[in-house]
Design an enzyme around this catalytic site. Structure first.
Site, short mmCIF file in Angstrom:
data_model
loop_
_atom_site.label_atom_id
_atom_site.label_comp_id
_atom_site.label_asym_id
_atom_site.label_seq_id
_atom_site.Cartn_x
_atom_site.Cartn_y
_atom_site.Cartn_z
N THR A 1 0.80 -1.23 0.00
CA THR A 1 0.00 0.00 0.00
C THR A 1 0.84 1.28 0.00
OG1 THR A 1 -0.21 -0.16 2.42
CG2 THR A 1 -2.01 -1.07 1.10
N TYR A 2 2.14 1.19 -0.18
CA TYR A 2 2.93 2.42 -0.27
C TYR A 2 2.45 3.24 -1.47
CZ TYR A 2 6.53 0.93 3.11
OH TYR A 2 7.22 0.56 4.24
N THR A 3 2.21 4.51 -1.23
CA THR A 3 1.76 5.46 -2.26
C THR A 3 0.66 4.85 -3.13
OG1 THR A 3 3.65 4.86 -3.67
CG2 THR A 3 3.88 6.82 -2.30
N GLY B 1 0.03 1.97 -4.09
CA GLY B 1 0.46 1.00 -5.10
C GLY B 1 1.44 1.55 -6.11
#
Length: 354
Positions: free
Chosen positions: A61-63, A65
């Site tokens: 879920t960083y940024t 995707g």
């Protein structure tokens, strides 16, 4: 002795060779408000790899995707020579209870989505990102082992979990012949040394390589904060949202600024930047395999990589340790006391295991 990015270290009790500084890619994408756009992220990736780095850290879920999608594009011509690490457990779809958590459904769906975004057939390293206090450890371990047996994941690791749960999981994995945990990702820096109480000693005993995140305490050790920031909770004109975010979290305290002052003093003595000194301290702590560095610009990344060349005198190391020392708490302070030494050893000379 100074290091280079191709001075590889083994990750925990595995044979996996990784660079002594990992490139964190939570800044790949601007969705969080302080990241790098795609062109700048590409420059960050190229700089790190061209310098000999091979260890890349991301999460599902960083940024939103973007981090994984950009890595999937950037790594296309280098995949076999790189170590790609991602994570699962954080919420992927608001309102869907099974799109988050440590359980099997979340794990398998997240891994499949990460494989698609990363444009790869396998993950080198999969972390459980955040402990959910709900999923049985046997379900987690068996799911991880199944992914390893399927070839979709090569090694498994864990982050943000109590030490007693991790040691219990490692014992169960060993007894049942399941894939062991080989890595532990934790917050660890001069400002936050709480991991020294249990997590790092546990990792050294149980065979997990420690990969600290936030080695600069969210930027607090870069020398950018002043006493005026003690009461600031919003960003002044021209300031980063990250700075106000840290202030709002209560990270800007008198104690932490005093630690940052010592970092700046030693940086001046060495002709280095405070960031390089803060990183070098974490890099050289026992049990640490590879701190995770993040950057928004190539200039920041190049500066962080300079930490590999920093060497402290014994006196400088002692000053950093003293400025940031914490109480280990019960039972550690008791067990280290002179009283316990007298009643358990007396005058005996006993050499502890290295």
């Amino acid at each position: 002795m100074s290091l280079t990015l191709d001075s590889h270290r083994l990750l925990g009790r595995s044979g996996l060779r990784v660079s002594p500084l990992a490139l964190g890619t939570a800044t790949f994408g601007t969705e969080s408000g302080w990241g790098a756009d795609k062109d700048e992220a590409r420059k960050l990736f190229d700089t790190y790899v061209e310098r000999g780095g091979n260890f890349l850290d991301t999460a599902n879920t960083y940024t939103d995707g973007s981090s994984e999608r950009q890595l999937g594009e950037f790594t296309r011509d280098h995949r076999e020579s790189l170590v790609l690490a991602t994570k699962y457990t954080t919420l992927r779809r608001p309102g869907d209870p099974n799109s988050a958590g440590s359980h099997r459904k979340s794990m398998f769906a997240s891994v499949e989505a990460s494989l698609r975004r990363l444009n790869t057939d396998y993950l080198d390293l999969l972390h459980l990102h955040v402990w959910d206090f709900a999923t049985p450890v046997e379900e987690i371990l068996r799911g991880m082992d199944d992914l390893v047996r399927q070839g979709k994941v090569l090694y498994v690791a864990i982050s943000n979990t109590p030490a007693w749960q991790i040691s219990r999981m490692q014992a169960i994995a060993d007894l049942r012949g399941w894939s062991p945990l080989v890595g532990l990702q934790i917050e660890y820096n001069l400002v936050n040394r709480a991991a020294e109480r249990d997590l790092i000693p546990m990792a050294r005993e149980m065979g997990l390589g420690v990969t600290p995140y936030s080695p600069l305490a969210g930027g607090l050790l870069t020398g950018k904060y002043r006493r005026a920031d003690l009461t600031a909770t919003t960003a002044a004109p021209g300031e980063s949202t990250r700075k106000s975010f840290n202030a709002g979290l209560g990270m800007v305290t008198e104690r932490n600024l005093a630690i940052a002052d010592v970092v700046k003093e030693i940086a001046t003595e060495l002709g280095r930047t405070p960031a390089q000194v803060g990183l070098a301290w974490t890099l050289r702590q026992p049990g640490v395999t590879a701190p995770i560095i993040g950057a928004r610009t190539v200039e920041q990344l190049e500066g962080n990589l300079g930490a590999l060349e920093v060497e402290f005198t014994a006196a400088q190391s002692a000053r950093l340790d003293e400025a940031s020392v914490i109480e280990l708490g019960y039972p550690h302070d008791l067990l280290a006391s002179d009283h316990i030494r007298r009643v358990t050893r007396g005058d005996l000379k006993i050499e502890a295991r290295g």
